[in-house]
Design a protein around this motif. Structure first.
Motif: not given
Ligand code: GLY
Length: 384
Positions: A20-22, A156-166, A169-176
């Protein structure tokens, strides 16, 4: 659900979040759906090592090259994610000491220390005295160690959250908390989106990043029928535990045989991991913990006296050749997979995102993309 994204990413582990980040970074409209919380599966259970040398088992193949690419990009990636997301993935280039417990291991690791200097890993051999000067806690019987200073670990959970939140921040919709029940196909068999409890979400492309559950989702899309072959991903359970670290703690990751000890910034040492083919059983067992608790003090005796903090298990998604499947699923238009990372999801998450974004946008992709192509398991593939 509203506005169809260009790409729908299914699965909010470290791989799906990186994809999602890329994509978001490339300006693609992307929605990420995760059925639970981010990093609730294998990504949440991982010790978080970025260790391409050990995982490549000396093969020198695509896993090593992809892993080296990931390692080389880690400082800049984590800096960018920290700035974008406000989350620090706690990347530490701690180095790894792969220890020799007998003469045969010493000979093998010593040979590795002088092999392939062109890789730039700055590998070195430490004899017993030099090893104990570096890490005084390592057991006296250990002969020496291969020092690999450029490898390290994240949370690794922080890396996943950092990717998703980043990405967000660029407009992706993230729904859990949104489970995908099936994929939506049109009359011609083209995947057009995903079915959730809240309704159908149309998308130009669906990327399945659901770890061990990717095969079931692909089957629900008819991918198995269309390609006459099911997605070949099997669960391999890894049990892991944590101990309060002795003081002073380890500086580097210490790895002997199948046991690794990862010193974390919160004052714990993560001890991993079992490798068990027990289906989708994600329990922690007495036998699994006994194996880890026996093995850890043989590497670092002080661990026998440390407080037990907790234990957990994750299911590694594994393909028969232990390489990930990243790219178009053959025979099913509109469907990509990015799964099957076996022991290397954290290591290869960013490279995976880079490959998916490159394929989606028709840009150059890293050379390993050819080796990771799911087509190798398709009807005419060679690896099945
Ligand atoms: N990456 C280490 C493991 O899967 O145990």
């Amino acid at each position: 659900m509203s506005a169809a994204p260009d790409v729908l990413v299914v699965g909010g582990g470290v791989v799906g979040s990186a994809v999602a980040w890329w994509l978001a970074r490339e300006g693609v409209s992307v929605t990420l759906l995760e059925r639970g919380e981010l990093a609730a599966g294998a990504s949440g259970a991982a010790a978080g090592m970025l260790a391409p040398i050990g995982e490549d088992a000396g093969r020198g193949g695509p896993l090593l090259h992809a892993g080296l690419r990931a390692l080389a990009g880690m400082d800049a990636l984590c800096e960018e994610l920290r700035e974008r997301s406000g989350i620090d993935p706690e990347w530490r280039r701690s180095g790894i000491l792969r220890v020799a417990r007998d003469d045969a291991e010493a000979a093998r690791l010593q040979a590795q220390a002088s092999a392939r200097p062109e890789l730039g890993l700055e590998l070195g051999w430490l004899d017993g005295a030099a090893l104990r000067a570096e890490e005084p806690l390592v057991a006296l019987g250990v002969r020496g160690a291969l020092l690999s200073p450029r490898e390290g670990h994240v949370r690794s959970p922080l890396l996943a959250r950092a990717f998703a939140r980043a990405a967000a921040s660029l407009g992706a919709r993230v729904e859990t908390g949104v489970a995908v029940r099936a994929l939506v196909r049109d009359a011609g068999g083209v995947v057009r989106g995903a079915r959730t409890a809240a309704g159908d979400l149309p998308a130009g492309l669906v990327v399945l990043c659901a770890g061990v559950w990717t095969g079931a989702l692909a089957g629900a899309a008819g991918a198995g029928e269309a390609s006459d072959r099911a997605l070949p991903i099997e669960p391999v359970r890894g049990q892991i535990l944590s101990l309060d670290a002795p003081l002073p703690t380890l500086r580097s990751i210490v790895w002997g045989g199948s046991t690794y000890l990862v010193p974390k910034g919160d004052g714990t040492i993560v001890v991993g991991a079992t490798e068990e083919r027990v289906g989708f059983d994600c329990r922690v067992t007495a036998a699994g913990l006994r194996g880890l608790l026996d093995a850890a003090p043989r590497l670092v005796p002080a661990l026998a006296g440390c407080t037990f903090r907790g234990a957990w298990a994750g299911l590694r998604p594994s393909a028969p050749d232990h390489l990930p499947l990243v790219g178009a699923w053959p025979g099913t238009i509109g469907l990509f997979v990015a799964a099957g990372h076996h022991r290397n999801g954290v290591l290869l998450a960013s490279v995976t995102g880079e490959i998916v974004a490159g394929l989606v946008l028709g840009k150059d992709v890293p050379p390993c993309a050819r080796d990771f192509a799911p087509a190798r398991f398709g009807p005419t593939g060679s690896a099945a």
